[in-house]
Design a protein around this motif. Structure first.
Motif, mmCIF file in Angstrom:
data_model
loop_
_atom_site.group_PDB
_atom_site.id
_atom_site.type_symbol
_atom_site.label_atom_id
_atom_site.label_comp_id
_atom_site.label_asym_id
_atom_site.label_seq_id
_atom_site.Cartn_x
_atom_site.Cartn_y
_atom_site.Cartn_z
ATOM 1 N N GLU A 128 9.380 17.081 9.176
ATOM 2 C CA GLU A 128 8.789 17.570 7.934
ATOM 3 C C GLU A 128 7.263 17.528 8.046
ATOM 4 O O GLU A 128 6.701 16.947 8.965
ATOM 5 C CB GLU A 128 9.243 16.707 6.762
ATOM 6 C CG GLU A 128 10.747 16.703 6.546
ATOM 7 C CD GLU A 128 11.254 18.034 6.021
ATOM 8 O OE1 GLU A 128 10.497 18.689 5.289
ATOM 9 O OE2 GLU A 128 12.393 18.414 6.355
ATOM 10 N N SER A 129 6.586 18.139 7.092
ATOM 11 C CA SER A 129 5.127 18.148 7.127
ATOM 12 C C SER A 129 4.565 18.205 5.719
ATOM 13 O O SER A 129 5.278 18.514 4.754
ATOM 14 C CB SER A 129 4.604 19.341 7.940
ATOM 15 O OG SER A 129 4.983 20.570 7.320
ATOM 16 N N VAL A 130 3.269 17.894 5.626
ATOM 17 C CA VAL A 130 2.520 18.069 4.382
ATOM 18 C C VAL A 130 1.239 18.805 4.746
ATOM 19 O O VAL A 130 0.870 18.900 5.920
ATOM 20 C CB VAL A 130 2.192 16.718 3.713
ATOM 21 C CG1 VAL A 130 3.462 15.992 3.318
ATOM 22 C CG2 VAL A 130 1.341 15.845 4.621
ATOM 23 N N SER A 131 0.538 19.285 3.767
ATOM 24 C CA SER A 131 -0.695 20.022 4.039
ATOM 25 C C SER A 131 -1.767 19.074 4.567
ATOM 26 O O SER A 131 -1.787 17.873 4.234
ATOM 27 C CB SER A 131 -1.196 20.709 2.770
ATOM 28 O OG SER A 131 -1.662 19.741 1.836
ATOM 29 N N ASP A 149 5.555 12.898 -3.531
ATOM 30 C CA ASP A 149 6.222 13.728 -2.520
ATOM 31 C C ASP A 149 6.392 12.989 -1.195
ATOM 32 O O ASP A 149 7.242 13.345 -0.383
ATOM 33 C CB ASP A 149 5.419 15.021 -2.298
ATOM 34 C CG ASP A 149 6.152 16.004 -1.397
ATOM 35 O OD1 ASP A 149 7.355 16.240 -1.642
ATOM 36 O OD2 ASP A 149 5.540 16.494 -0.427
ATOM 37 N N PHE A 150 5.612 11.931 -0.969
ATOM 38 C CA PHE A 150 5.737 11.174 0.272
ATOM 39 C C PHE A 150 7.006 10.318 0.307
ATOM 40 O O PHE A 150 7.296 9.702 1.329
ATOM 41 C CB PHE A 150 4.508 10.288 0.484
ATOM 42 C CG PHE A 150 3.345 10.987 1.116
ATOM 43 C CD1 PHE A 150 3.388 11.381 2.455
ATOM 44 C CD2 PHE A 150 2.204 11.255 0.384
ATOM 45 C CE1 PHE A 150 2.319 12.025 3.036
ATOM 46 C CE2 PHE A 150 1.120 11.898 0.962
ATOM 47 C CZ PHE A 150 1.169 12.297 2.295
ATOM 48 N N ALA A 151 7.757 10.278 -0.776
ATOM 49 C CA ALA A 151 8.994 9.482 -0.783
ATOM 50 C C ALA A 151 9.953 9.933 0.311
ATOM 51 O O ALA A 151 10.678 9.117 0.897
ATOM 52 C CB ALA A 151 9.659 9.584 -2.158
ATOM 53 N N THR A 198 0.832 -1.202 0.000
ATOM 54 C CA THR A 198 0.000 0.000 0.000
ATOM 55 C C THR A 198 0.865 1.250 0.000
ATOM 56 O O THR A 198 0.489 2.286 -0.569
ATOM 57 C CB THR A 198 -0.945 0.005 1.216
ATOM 58 O OG1 THR A 198 -1.657 -1.230 1.264
ATOM 59 C CG2 THR A 198 -1.942 1.140 1.131
ATOM 60 N N VAL A 199 2.038 1.167 0.625
ATOM 61 C CA VAL A 199 2.960 2.302 0.591
ATOM 62 C C VAL A 199 3.364 2.608 -0.851
ATOM 63 O O VAL A 199 3.427 3.779 -1.264
ATOM 64 C CB VAL A 199 4.206 2.019 1.462
ATOM 65 C CG1 VAL A 199 5.293 3.072 1.203
ATOM 66 C CG2 VAL A 199 3.828 2.014 2.938
ATOM 67 N N ASP A 200 3.615 1.565 -1.658
ATOM 68 C CA ASP A 200 3.945 1.795 -3.073
ATOM 69 C C ASP A 200 2.786 2.464 -3.807
ATOM 70 O O ASP A 200 2.993 3.342 -4.651
ATOM 71 C CB ASP A 200 4.285 0.464 -3.749
ATOM 72 C CG ASP A 200 5.679 -0.017 -3.391
ATOM 73 O OD1 ASP A 200 6.470 0.796 -2.877
ATOM 74 O OD2 ASP A 200 5.966 -1.208 -3.616
ATOM 75 N N ARG A 201 1.556 2.041 -3.488
ATOM 76 C CA ARG A 201 0.383 2.684 -4.091
ATOM 77 C C ARG A 201 0.345 4.166 -3.746
ATOM 78 O O ARG A 201 0.048 5.021 -4.591
ATOM 79 C CB ARG A 201 -0.897 2.010 -3.603
ATOM 80 C CG ARG A 201 -1.201 0.673 -4.235
ATOM 81 C CD ARG A 201 -2.596 0.226 -3.850
ATOM 82 N NE ARG A 201 -2.952 -1.045 -4.453
ATOM 83 C CZ ARG A 201 -4.139 -1.634 -4.307
ATOM 84 N NH1 ARG A 201 -5.090 -1.055 -3.573
ATOM 85 N NH2 ARG A 201 -4.385 -2.800 -4.875
ATOM 86 N N LEU A 202 0.634 4.465 -2.475
ATOM 87 C CA LEU A 202 0.625 5.863 -2.034
ATOM 88 C C LEU A 202 1.678 6.668 -2.788
ATOM 89 O O LEU A 202 1.404 7.787 -3.263
ATOM 90 C CB LEU A 202 0.868 5.933 -0.528
ATOM 91 C CG LEU A 202 0.999 7.336 0.075
ATOM 92 C CD1 LEU A 202 -0.338 8.059 0.028
ATOM 93 C CD2 LEU A 202 1.513 7.265 1.507
ATOM 94 N N LEU A 203 2.883 6.118 -2.908
ATOM 95 C CA LEU A 203 3.974 6.836 -3.559
ATOM 96 C C LEU A 203 3.698 7.055 -5.047
ATOM 97 O O LEU A 203 4.123 8.063 -5.624
ATOM 98 C CB LEU A 203 5.286 6.079 -3.370
ATOM 99 C CG LEU A 203 5.779 5.960 -1.925
ATOM 100 C CD1 LEU A 203 7.062 5.161 -1.873
ATOM 101 C CD2 LEU A 203 5.978 7.336 -1.305
#
Length: 388
Positions: free
Chosen positions: A101-104, A70-72, A60-65
């Motif tokens: 670090e952060s994301v919106s 940017d989540f890499a 699922t992490v690969d799906r997200l990436l």
């Protein structure tokens, strides 16, 4: 004995009723909106999205990436404990690849909208934080948790598990009858989290350089430990004084003579009938019963009975809890079953015999052990309810 002139920080761990029927993104959006509406402003957010700890057909992490490259920068491996195989995870928590670090929030909300259908993460954790929630909470050696609201969503054999918890703290006055209310802005956020299921109080040590659990003064801790040691060493004499009405065999013999297939029927009515007159309130759990009462010195007496977490057997403990200590004894079921082993429950008639014996032993502990602990430890504040 507590200093009645000194305030102490009291951490409050609140659990809310949560349903997995509510989309995760809707829940997160409601909590985030409550931070903004309360005047606390934009919360800082720690997140973690994890793959399963065992190999699966896809990641699922690969799906997200693939969808959010940017989540890499947040992607790495994390192990929950030494000698535990690491799992692949996208996170900005301390110690992770994306720490600091952060994301919106809009991006996090979009990811949450895919859970669990298009993004079936094994585990999701979102932690909202604002300084108004109070002090950090000590969790093990050199580990501190920021206060705030924590949302979890994870895989389980019968579906997803959902959790909503809050960690806050207030200044407790040992001489007061109640803890002070939450700051209004914090209370407004908690109100958006749902119905409160439970709140546990954890007093913290006053004047410590970093948050630590409250402890008894050494001389009082020594006195309490001496009482515990004395009673553990002479548990046979205590049971003899209690005079339980049924001469039940040792646990190993009961394994051979008591049926493991008999139906007991409802167990709670017998416990309530026997222990409610002694002041105990009974709460049923999943394969457990918890019975509690308060002492005149505001300590909590707690009986934990495991009646089927793993088998159709009984295992019990008896504790007296105050600030900085828990005085615990095993709870035998007869003069010939002092080992503290799991004891086969059998049919309804045999269960009633076990309850009768427990009630006699609890009465003796109430008469002798509880006052001895209370005399050694001294009273707790009137507001102190660790089990609430």
């Amino acid at each position: 004995m507590l200093d009645e002139k000194a305030l102490m920080q009291v951490a409050l761990l609140t659990e809310f009723a949560a349903t997995r029927k509510e989309p995760l993104s809707v829940l997160l959006g409601r909590i985030h909106a409550a931070f903004l509406a309360s005047g606390l402003g934009e919360p800082s957010i720690l997140f973690a999205f994890s793959d399963a700890p065992v190999p699966c057909a896809f990641s699922t992490v690969d799906r997200l990436l693939k969808k959010y490259p940017d989540f890499a920068r947040f992607t790495g491996e994390h192990s929950s404990a030494p000698n535990v195989p690491p799992i692949r995870q996208v996170s900005n928590r301390p110690g992770s690849a994306g720490a600091g670090e952060s994301v919106s929030f809009a991006t996090l909300l979009a990811v949450a909208a895919g859970v669990p259908k298009s993004l079936p993460f094994h585990g999701v954790s979102i932690h909202f934080h604002a300084p108004d929630f109070g002090v950090q909470f000590p969790l093990g050696h050199l580990t501190l948790i920021d206060p705030g609201v924590m949302v979890s969503d994870s895989w389980w054999i019968n579906g997803r598990n959902r959790g909503v918890r809050a960690l806050t703290s207030v200044d407790g006055d040992p001489a007061a009858t109640q803890l002070p209310p939450m700051p209004a802005r914090v209370a407004a956020v908690l109100a958006a989290c749902g119905k409160i299921r439970s709140t546990v109080q954890v007093p913290l040590a006053a004047g410590a350089a970093s948050p630590q659990f409250a402890r008894l003064p050494p001389e009082i801790a020594k006195a309490v430990n001496e009482v515990i040691t004395e009673y553990r060493a002479h548990i046979a004499e205590l049971v003899e004084r209690a005079a339980p009405p049924h001469d039940l065999p040792p646990a190993l013999e009961a394994l051979r003579t008591v049926s493991a297939t008999d139906t007991t029927g409802p167990k709670k009515p017998g416990l309530v009938s026997a222990l409610k007159p002694m002041g105990y309130a009974c709460q049923a759990g999943h394969g457990t019963f918890t019975l509690r009462r308060r002492t005149p010195g505001n300590l909590t007496v707690e009986i934990i009975l495991d009646v089927g977490t793993w088998s159709k057997s009984l295992h019990g403990s008896f504790s007296v809890k105050g600030i900085g200590f828990s005085a615990r004894l095993r709870l035998p079921v007869s003069k010939r079953a002092l080992e503290g082993m799991q004891y086969r429950i059998g049919d309804a008639a045999h269960w009633q015999k076990l309850v009768d014996n427990l009630a006699a032993i609890v009465a003796e502990l109430d008469r002798t052990f509880v006052p001895a602990i209370e005399a050694a430890a001294g009273p707790a504040p009137e507001w102190f309810t660790p089990e609430a």
